[in-house]
Scaffold this motif. Structure first.
Motif, PDB file in Angstrom:
ATOM      1  N   SER A  77      17.091 -15.064  38.444  1.00  0.00           N
ATOM      2  CA  SER A  77      17.060 -13.779  37.742  1.00  0.00           C
ATOM      3  C   SER A  77      17.942 -13.901  36.503  1.00  0.00           C
ATOM      4  O   SER A  77      18.776 -14.807  36.411  1.00  0.00           O
ATOM      5  CB  SER A  77      17.532 -12.626  38.631  1.00  0.00           C
ATOM      6  N   HIS A 137      20.467 -12.142  35.412  1.00  0.00           N
ATOM      7  CA  HIS A 137      21.872 -12.081  35.825  1.00  0.00           C
ATOM      8  C   HIS A 137      21.922 -11.708  37.300  1.00  0.00           C
ATOM      9  O   HIS A 137      20.911 -11.362  37.897  1.00  0.00           O
ATOM     10  CB  HIS A 137      22.638 -11.042  34.996  1.00  0.00           C
ATOM     11  N   HIS A 138      23.095 -11.755  37.887  1.00  0.00           N
ATOM     12  CA  HIS A 138      23.198 -11.486  39.315  1.00  0.00           C
ATOM     13  C   HIS A 138      23.999 -10.227  39.631  1.00  0.00           C
ATOM     14  O   HIS A 138      24.012  -9.792  40.774  1.00  0.00           O
ATOM     15  CB  HIS A 138      23.888 -12.665  40.025  1.00  0.00           C
ATOM     16  N   TRP A 139      24.650  -9.629  38.629  1.00  0.00           N
ATOM     17  CA  TRP A 139      25.651  -8.627  39.001  1.00  0.00           C
ATOM     18  C   TRP A 139      25.086  -7.246  39.303  1.00  0.00           C
ATOM     19  O   TRP A 139      25.778  -6.408  39.842  1.00  0.00           O
ATOM     20  CB  TRP A 139      26.751  -8.524  37.939  1.00  0.00           C
ATOM     21  N   THR A 140      23.817  -7.014  38.951  1.00  0.00           N
ATOM     22  CA  THR A 140      23.195  -5.762  39.400  1.00  0.00           C
ATOM     23  C   THR A 140      21.787  -6.057  39.898  1.00  0.00           C
ATOM     24  O   THR A 140      21.218  -7.097  39.594  1.00  0.00           O
ATOM     25  CB  THR A 140      23.089  -4.692  38.297  1.00  0.00           C
ATOM     26  N   GLY A 141      21.259  -5.086  40.623  1.00  0.00           N
ATOM     27  CA  GLY A 141      19.902  -5.248  41.133  1.00  0.00           C
ATOM     28  C   GLY A 141      18.830  -4.905  40.122  1.00  0.00           C
ATOM     29  O   GLY A 141      17.651  -4.860  40.464  1.00  0.00           O
ATOM     30  N   SER A 142      19.212  -4.636  38.879  1.00  0.00           N
ATOM     31  CA  SER A 142      18.199  -4.250  37.897  1.00  0.00           C
ATOM     32  C   SER A 142      17.408  -5.445  37.394  1.00  0.00           C
ATOM     33  O   SER A 142      16.399  -5.279  36.721  1.00  0.00           O
ATOM     34  CB  SER A 142      18.846  -3.524  36.717  1.00  0.00           C
ATOM     35  N   TYR A 143      17.876  -6.636  37.696  1.00  0.00           N
ATOM     36  CA  TYR A 143      17.192  -7.830  37.214  1.00  0.00           C
ATOM     37  C   TYR A 143      16.274  -8.375  38.297  1.00  0.00           C
ATOM     38  O   TYR A 143      16.712  -8.752  39.374  1.00  0.00           O
ATOM     39  CB  TYR A 143      18.207  -8.885  36.790  1.00  0.00           C
ATOM     40  N   GLU A 144      15.002  -8.437  37.969  1.00  0.00           N
ATOM     41  CA  GLU A 144      13.990  -8.875  38.918  1.00  0.00           C
ATOM     42  C   GLU A 144      14.184 -10.345  39.259  1.00  0.00           C
ATOM     43  O   GLU A 144      14.517 -11.155  38.392  1.00  0.00           O
ATOM     44  CB  GLU A 144      12.613  -8.659  38.303  1.00  0.00           C
ATOM     45  N   GLN A 145      13.960 -10.678  40.523  1.00  0.00           N
ATOM     46  CA  GLN A 145      14.039 -12.074  40.942  1.00  0.00           C
ATOM     47  C   GLN A 145      12.649 -12.687  40.934  1.00  0.00           C
ATOM     48  O   GLN A 145      11.684 -12.075  41.383  1.00  0.00           O
ATOM     49  CB  GLN A 145      14.656 -12.179  42.337  1.00  0.00           C
ATOM     50  N   TYR A 198      19.653   0.357  44.623  1.00  0.00           N
ATOM     51  CA  TYR A 198      19.519   0.272  43.167  1.00  0.00           C
ATOM     52  C   TYR A 198      18.043   0.235  42.800  1.00  0.00           C
ATOM     53  O   TYR A 198      17.601   0.884  41.866  1.00  0.00           O
ATOM     54  CB  TYR A 198      20.227  -0.977  42.658  1.00  0.00           C
ATOM     55  N   ASN A 199      17.279  -0.579  43.524  1.00  0.00           N
ATOM     56  CA  ASN A 199      15.834  -0.569  43.347  1.00  0.00           C
ATOM     57  C   ASN A 199      15.149  -1.098  44.596  1.00  0.00           C
ATOM     58  O   ASN A 199      15.804  -1.564  45.528  1.00  0.00           O
ATOM     59  CB  ASN A 199      15.399  -1.370  42.107  1.00  0.00           C
ATOM     60  N   SER A 211      17.664  -3.634  46.834  1.00  0.00           N
ATOM     61  CA  SER A 211      18.991  -4.069  46.361  1.00  0.00           C
ATOM     62  C   SER A 211      19.915  -2.858  46.433  1.00  0.00           C
ATOM     63  O   SER A 211      19.502  -1.734  46.158  1.00  0.00           O
ATOM     64  CB  SER A 211      18.917  -4.611  44.938  1.00  0.00           C
ATOM     65  N   GLY A 216      25.111  -5.912  43.925  1.00  0.00           N
ATOM     66  CA  GLY A 216      24.569  -6.778  42.890  1.00  0.00           C
ATOM     67  C   GLY A 216      23.112  -7.065  43.108  1.00  0.00           C
ATOM     68  O   GLY A 216      22.339  -6.180  43.462  1.00  0.00           O
ATOM     69  N   SER A 217      22.744  -8.332  42.930  1.00  0.00           N
ATOM     70  CA  SER A 217      21.338  -8.703  43.020  1.00  0.00           C
ATOM     71  C   SER A 217      20.896  -9.039  44.436  1.00  0.00           C
ATOM     72  O   SER A 217      19.747  -9.387  44.652  1.00  0.00           O
ATOM     73  CB  SER A 217      21.086  -9.909  42.121  1.00  0.00           C
TER      74      SER A 217
END
Lengths: 115, 113
Positions: A94, A96-104, B31-32, B93, B98-99
């Motif tokens: 992804s 970045h890793h620090w939030t869940g807003s980034y799709e994996q 978060y999502n 998440s 985080g992720s």
């Protein structure tokens, strides 16, 4: 083409062997992940790397040793595995890793069989 | 600890039928939520991602809804086709994790010609 590749796709190894799984991402991402998928179980997160630094290790036995030489490559070194380690090992990345807003984005996986 | 449950575990339908897959999660501080598709022995393909502030997302014949307060999401597949046969996974998440994704066990869908 997901942009995340894994090799080998299939691996059979004995309990005393040493082998490595390789993952490469072509997406310009900074975070990479290893997951384990066993039969009849949800995917389990094993490791998280961000900019070559390990940021998460989910109580994974030491017979699994990850390595991230750069942000595009991730390895999982295997030694003295047990039959219960047989599973599908998935790599993901992804931005970045620090939030869940980034799709994996996931690779196709390596099917590992330990005999 | 977040737990994700998917019902049913398996579903077999005739071609052309509309169907609904269910996902529930125990901690509403998400978060999502993502829906993935996995073909046998293959990796995951992301289908839809719903941010916690959204109620639904649509892509072609797929529509995913999210009710964060009740801890539920549904994936609606319209006019199902044999090519839709796969395992569908739901993952969330957390707001403070985080992720990290927590996955359900999946629903194995078979669409019969």
């Amino acid at each position: 083409e997901t942009g995340v590749t894994q090799t080998p796709r299939h691996l059979v190894m004995g309990m005393t062997n040493k082998k490595s799984l390789k993952c490469e991402q072509h997406l310009g991402h900074n975070a990479m992940y290893w997951y384990k998928q066993s039969a009849k179980k949800p995917l389990e997160l094993m490791f998280v790397y961000s900019l070559e630094e390990r940021v998460e290790n989910n109580s994974v036995p030491s017979r699994f040793s990850p390595e991230c030489p750069n942000s595009s490559h991730l390895f999982l070194h295997l030694h003295t595995l047990q039959p219960e380690d047989s599973a599908l090992y998935l790599c993901a990345s992804s931005l970045h890793h620090w939030t869940g807003s980034y799709e994996q984005y996931f690779g196709p996986g390596t099917r590992l069989t330990v005999t | 600890k977040q737990e994700v449950t998917q019902i049913p575990a398996a579903l077999s339908v005739p071609e052309g039928e509309n169907l609904v897959l269910n996902c529930s999660f125990t901690d509403s501080a998400i978060y999502n939520l993502q829906w993935f598709r996995q073909d046998p022995g293959k990796g995951l393909t992301s289908l839809l991602l719903i941010q916690s502030s959204q109620r639904e997302q649509t892509s072609g014949r797929l529509n995913a809804s999210l009710d964060k307060s009740s801890g539920r999401s549904t994936l609606y597949i319209a006019a199902s086709q044999p090519g839709d046969s796969a395992t569908y996974l739901c993952a969330v998440s957390g707001e403070t994790s985080g992720s990290r994704l927590t996955f359900g066990e999946g629903t194995q869908l078979t669409v019969n010609p």
